[in-house]
Motif scaffolding. Sequence first.
Motif, PDB file in Angstrom:
ATOM      1  N   ASP A  59       0.819  -1.216   0.000  1.00 23.62           N
ATOM      2  CA  ASP A  59       0.000   0.000   0.000  1.00 23.62           C
ATOM      3  C   ASP A  59       0.851   1.262   0.000  1.00 23.62           C
ATOM      4  O   ASP A  59       0.332   2.355  -0.214  1.00 23.62           O
ATOM      5  N   HIS A  65      -5.733   2.779  -3.154  1.00 21.43           N
ATOM      6  CA  HIS A  65      -5.714   1.339  -2.890  1.00 21.43           C
ATOM      7  C   HIS A  65      -5.450   0.492  -4.127  1.00 21.43           C
ATOM      8  O   HIS A  65      -5.478  -0.733  -4.052  1.00 21.43           O
ATOM      9  N   GLU A  66      -5.175   1.139  -5.243  1.00 18.40           N
ATOM     10  CA  GLU A  66      -4.943   0.372  -6.467  1.00 18.40           C
ATOM     11  C   GLU A  66      -3.677  -0.467  -6.392  1.00 18.40           C
ATOM     12  O   GLU A  66      -3.606  -1.535  -6.998  1.00 18.40           O
ATOM     13  N   ASP A  67      -2.682   0.000  -5.644  1.00 18.96           N
ATOM     14  CA  ASP A  67      -1.458  -0.785  -5.502  1.00 18.96           C
ATOM     15  C   ASP A  67      -1.737  -2.099  -4.768  1.00 18.96           C
ATOM     16  O   ASP A  67      -1.214  -3.149  -5.136  1.00 18.96           O
ATOM     17  N   TYR A  69      -4.708  -3.582  -4.736  1.00 18.21           N
ATOM     18  CA  TYR A  69      -5.496  -4.385  -5.678  1.00 18.21           C
ATOM     19  C   TYR A  69      -4.583  -5.101  -6.675  1.00 18.21           C
ATOM     20  O   TYR A  69      -4.761  -6.291  -6.940  1.00 18.21           O
ATOM     21  N   ARG A  70      -3.615  -4.375  -7.238  1.00 18.77           N
ATOM     22  CA  ARG A  70      -2.709  -4.990  -8.222  1.00 18.77           C
ATOM     23  C   ARG A  70      -1.952  -6.169  -7.614  1.00 18.77           C
ATOM     24  O   ARG A  70      -1.786  -7.211  -8.247  1.00 18.77           O
ATOM     25  N   SER A  73      -4.460  -9.012  -7.111  1.00 18.87           N
ATOM     26  CA  SER A  73      -4.878  -9.531  -8.410  1.00 18.87           C
ATOM     27  C   SER A  73      -3.804 -10.428  -9.022  1.00 18.87           C
ATOM     28  O   SER A  73      -4.104 -11.509  -9.537  1.00 18.87           O
ATOM     29  N   GLU A  82     -11.667  -9.978 -10.394  1.00 16.14           N
ATOM     30  CA  GLU A  82     -11.697  -8.571  -9.986  1.00 16.14           C
ATOM     31  C   GLU A  82     -12.895  -8.226  -9.108  1.00 16.14           C
ATOM     32  O   GLU A  82     -12.713  -7.614  -8.046  1.00 16.14           O
ATOM     33  N   ARG A  86     -12.391  -6.792  -5.311  1.00 16.69           N
ATOM     34  CA  ARG A  86     -12.879  -5.445  -4.975  1.00 16.69           C
ATOM     35  C   ARG A  86     -13.970  -5.494  -3.907  1.00 16.69           C
ATOM     36  O   ARG A  86     -14.020  -4.646  -3.023  1.00 16.69           O
TER      37      ARG A  86
END
Length: 104
Positions: A59, A65-67, A69-70, A73, A82, A86
Motif C-alpha cells: 500500500d 488502494h490500487e497498488d 489491488y494490483r 490480483s 476482480e 474489490r
Amino acid sequence: MTTFDDRENAYENKFAHDAELQFKADARCNKMLGEWAAGLLGKSGPEAAAYIGEVVTSDFEEAGHEDVYRKLSADLDGKADEPTIRAKMAECMLEARRQVLEEN
C-alpha cells in the motif's frame, strides 16, 4: 489567542486525528486482505505472516488502494476475479473502520 486561532487549532487537531484514524483503518484493512488472500493461497504460519506483511507494505507504493489491488490480483490470478477482490476490499475497509472507531 483569538477565537479564530482557537477554531484554526481545533480544525488542525481534528484533521490530524482523522488522518491518523484513516491510516489505522487502511493498515487494518490491508492486514485483513492479506489474511484472506493467504488463506486462498494455502499459506499458514510464518509464511502467511510474511505474506500479510507484503500486502500491508504494498500500500506504500502510491496513494489510494490500487497498488494493493494490483498485488492481490497478481497473486490470486485464477483464485479470485476482480469483482471478488474489490468486494472483499470494500468489506474489509468497512470492518476496519468500524473496529478503529470502536477503539477510539
